[in-house]
Design a protein around this motif. Sequence first.
Motif, PDB file in Angstrom:
ATOM      1  N   ARG A   1       4.247   5.450   8.110  1.00 56.52           N
ATOM      2  CA  ARG A   1       3.886   4.075   8.456  1.00 56.52           C
ATOM      3  C   ARG A   1       3.645   3.285   7.178  1.00 56.52           C
ATOM      4  O   ARG A   1       2.559   3.352   6.599  1.00 56.52           O
ATOM      5  CB  ARG A   1       2.632   4.051   9.329  1.00 56.52           C
ATOM      6  CG  ARG A   1       2.869   4.497  10.756  1.00 56.52           C
ATOM      7  CD  ARG A   1       3.459   3.373  11.573  1.00 56.52           C
ATOM      8  NE  ARG A   1       3.708   3.773  12.958  1.00 56.52           N
ATOM      9  CZ  ARG A   1       4.137   2.961  13.903  1.00 56.52           C
ATOM     10  NH1 ARG A   1       4.372   1.697  13.599  1.00 56.52           N
ATOM     11  NH2 ARG A   1       4.337   3.395  15.114  1.00 56.52           N
ATOM     12  N   PRO A   2       4.620   2.539   6.700  1.00 56.63           N
ATOM     13  CA  PRO A   2       4.415   1.768   5.462  1.00 56.63           C
ATOM     14  C   PRO A   2       3.395   0.663   5.681  1.00 56.63           C
ATOM     15  O   PRO A   2       3.189   0.199   6.809  1.00 56.63           O
ATOM     16  CB  PRO A   2       5.809   1.191   5.175  1.00 56.63           C
ATOM     17  CG  PRO A   2       6.492   1.171   6.502  1.00 56.63           C
ATOM     18  CD  PRO A   2       5.948   2.341   7.270  1.00 56.63           C
ATOM     19  N   PRO A   3       2.729   0.199   4.619  1.00 55.91           N
ATOM     20  CA  PRO A   3       1.763  -0.905   4.747  1.00 55.91           C
ATOM     21  C   PRO A   3       2.419  -2.139   5.352  1.00 55.91           C
ATOM     22  O   PRO A   3       3.586  -2.427   5.092  1.00 55.91           O
ATOM     23  CB  PRO A   3       1.324  -1.152   3.306  1.00 55.91           C
ATOM     24  CG  PRO A   3       1.603   0.128   2.585  1.00 55.91           C
ATOM     25  CD  PRO A   3       2.816   0.708   3.246  1.00 55.91           C
ATOM     26  N   LEU A   4       1.628  -2.889   6.134  1.00 54.07           N
ATOM     27  CA  LEU A   4       2.154  -4.058   6.829  1.00 54.07           C
ATOM     28  C   LEU A   4       2.743  -5.073   5.854  1.00 54.07           C
ATOM     29  O   LEU A   4       3.796  -5.665   6.107  1.00 54.07           O
ATOM     30  CB  LEU A   4       1.047  -4.709   7.665  1.00 54.07           C
ATOM     31  CG  LEU A   4       1.450  -5.931   8.479  1.00 54.07           C
ATOM     32  CD1 LEU A   4       2.517  -5.578   9.502  1.00 54.07           C
ATOM     33  CD2 LEU A   4       0.231  -6.533   9.178  1.00 54.07           C
ATOM     34  N   LYS A   5       2.077  -5.275   4.709  1.00 53.99           N
ATOM     35  CA  LYS A   5       2.563  -6.265   3.749  1.00 53.99           C
ATOM     36  C   LYS A   5       3.928  -5.873   3.180  1.00 53.99           C
ATOM     37  O   LYS A   5       4.773  -6.733   2.896  1.00 53.99           O
ATOM     38  CB  LYS A   5       1.552  -6.473   2.630  1.00 53.99           C
ATOM     39  CG  LYS A   5       1.308  -5.251   1.749  1.00 53.99           C
ATOM     40  CD  LYS A   5       0.328  -5.583   0.618  1.00 53.99           C
ATOM     41  CE  LYS A   5       0.136  -4.368  -0.296  1.00 53.99           C
ATOM     42  NZ  LYS A   5      -0.782  -4.672  -1.417  1.00 53.99           N
ATOM     43  N   ASP A   6       4.153  -4.560   3.026  1.00 52.19           N
ATOM     44  CA  ASP A   6       5.456  -4.104   2.527  1.00 52.19           C
ATOM     45  C   ASP A   6       6.538  -4.313   3.578  1.00 52.19           C
ATOM     46  O   ASP A   6       7.683  -4.672   3.250  1.00 52.19           O
ATOM     47  CB  ASP A   6       5.390  -2.623   2.155  1.00 52.19           C
ATOM     48  CG  ASP A   6       4.526  -2.372   0.923  1.00 52.19           C
ATOM     49  OD1 ASP A   6       4.265  -3.345   0.182  1.00 52.19           O
ATOM     50  OD2 ASP A   6       4.118  -1.213   0.705  1.00 52.19           O
ATOM     51  N   VAL A   7       6.176  -4.095   4.837  1.00 52.25           N
ATOM     52  CA  VAL A   7       7.132  -4.311   5.925  1.00 52.25           C
ATOM     53  C   VAL A   7       7.534  -5.779   5.993  1.00 52.25           C
ATOM     54  O   VAL A   7       8.719  -6.132   6.073  1.00 52.25           O
ATOM     55  CB  VAL A   7       6.535  -3.858   7.275  1.00 52.25           C
ATOM     56  CG1 VAL A   7       7.477  -4.222   8.426  1.00 52.25           C
ATOM     57  CG2 VAL A   7       6.277  -2.358   7.267  1.00 52.25           C
TER      58      VAL A   7
END
Length: 421
Positions: free
Chosen positions: A191-197
Motif C-alpha cells: 500500500r503506497p502512501p496516499l501522496k505518492d499515489v
Amino acid sequence: MNLRRTIVQSIQSRAWLLLLSTAIILINTRTLGPEGQGQIAWVQLGLLLVTGASGFIAGGAVVYLKKVIPLRATLLPGHLWLIISSIGTTALGIQMGFLPQHHMFDIALLGWLQGIIIFHGQLLLGAQNIRAHNRLQVMQNAFVAAGLALVYFVWGWKHVDAFLAVLGLSLALTALLSFPPLRHLPQTDHRPPLKDVIRLLWKHGSAAQAGGLLQMLTNRTNFSLLARSAGNGASATGIYSVAFYALEAMWIVARGLAPVVHARTANNSDRKQRIRETRGILGLAVLATIPLACSAALIPDTWYAHLVGFGGIQPVVLRLLPAALAGAMASILAHHLSGIGHHKWNAYSSGLGLLVLSIGAWQWIPTHGIHGAAYAASVAAVMQTTCLVFAWSYCEQSPWLSLWPRWSEIRSSVLRSEEIQ
C-alpha cells in the motif's frame, strides 16, 4: 482470453451500444424535435467536460500505472477527485459561457455519476476484465433507452427535463452496479502512501487526460459554437449532433477495438509483437469503417428525415466522411500510445486538432453554418491523425518512417540525446 475472442466480444458490445444509442437518439429527435435534441447535446457537452476533467486522476492512467500502483490504492483519491472536478468544471464552463447556466446542477450531478462509471470501467480494464468494462457501457444505455420509452410514451412526459431525469436515474443505477465487480480487483499487501499515489496519478493522468479532454473538445466544440452563433441556435446544434452521432456509429469497430489495443499494449513488453498486433487491428478498423462510412453517406436525406423527424442531415454526414476514416485510425493509434505511456503525444495531436477546428469553425460557421462546422471537423481530424501516425512511428521506432530518411535521422539524434540525459 485470446486476442480473437476479446476482439469479437468488444465489437459485439459496441454493436449493442450502437443499437441502443440509435434508439435513444431516435426517441429524442422524434419526440423533442431538433431544438430539444440540440439542448440535450449542449448538456451532454457539459457532462463530457466534467468527465474529461475527472480523468486527470480518475481516468485511463490507472491502466498504465497498475504496474507500480495497486488498482485498489487508486479508489480513494479517484473518488475524491470526482467530486472536486464535477463542481469545479461545471462552474468554470458556465462562467466562460460555454455551458447553459440553467442546467448547472444537472451537469454537475450527472457528470459526477458518469465519472464514477468511467473510473470503475478503467479499473476493470486495468485488471483485463474487458467483458465487465463493456457490460457497464451497454447497461447504462439500455437503462436510458428503456426509461425514455416509459416516460415519453407511457407517462406522456415529453420534455428535456424528462430526458435528464431518466439519464440521472440510469447513471445512478449503473454507478451502483459498477461497485460489485471491483471486489475482484487484485489483492496486494503493498500500500503506497496516499501522496505518492496522487502524485503518480496526476503526473501520468494529466498527460493522458489532457489529450482526452482536448479530443472531446475537438469533437464537440461545434455543438456550443452552433448553439451560440447568430442564425443557427439549438435547432442547428440538433441537426449537427445527429449527423455527428452517425459519424460515431461509423467508428463502432474502431472504438470496440481500441480498449483491446490499450489493454494488450500496456501488458506487452515485446515491442515487435505489440507493433504487429496494432498494425493488424488498425487495418481491421479501417477496412470495417469504409463500408459503414459509404453506407451512411449514400442514405438519402429523406430517409434520415423519416427516421429522426427532420432533414438536413445527409449533407452534413457527407462532409464528415474524412473525419470518419481519420477518426477510426486515431482511436487505435492513441490507445496504443497510451498503453506504452506516451500520453503527451495524444495531447499534442488533440491540441493540434482543436486549434485547426477552432480556426476552421471561426471562418466557416458564419458563412456556411452547419456545413462549415462539418468542414472544420474533417480538416481537424485529418491533421490530428497525421500527427498521431508520426508520433506512433517515432515512439515505437517503426520502419514506417524509413520513407522519410531525414525524419529517421532526426529521430535517431533525439533518441541519442535522451539516452545521454
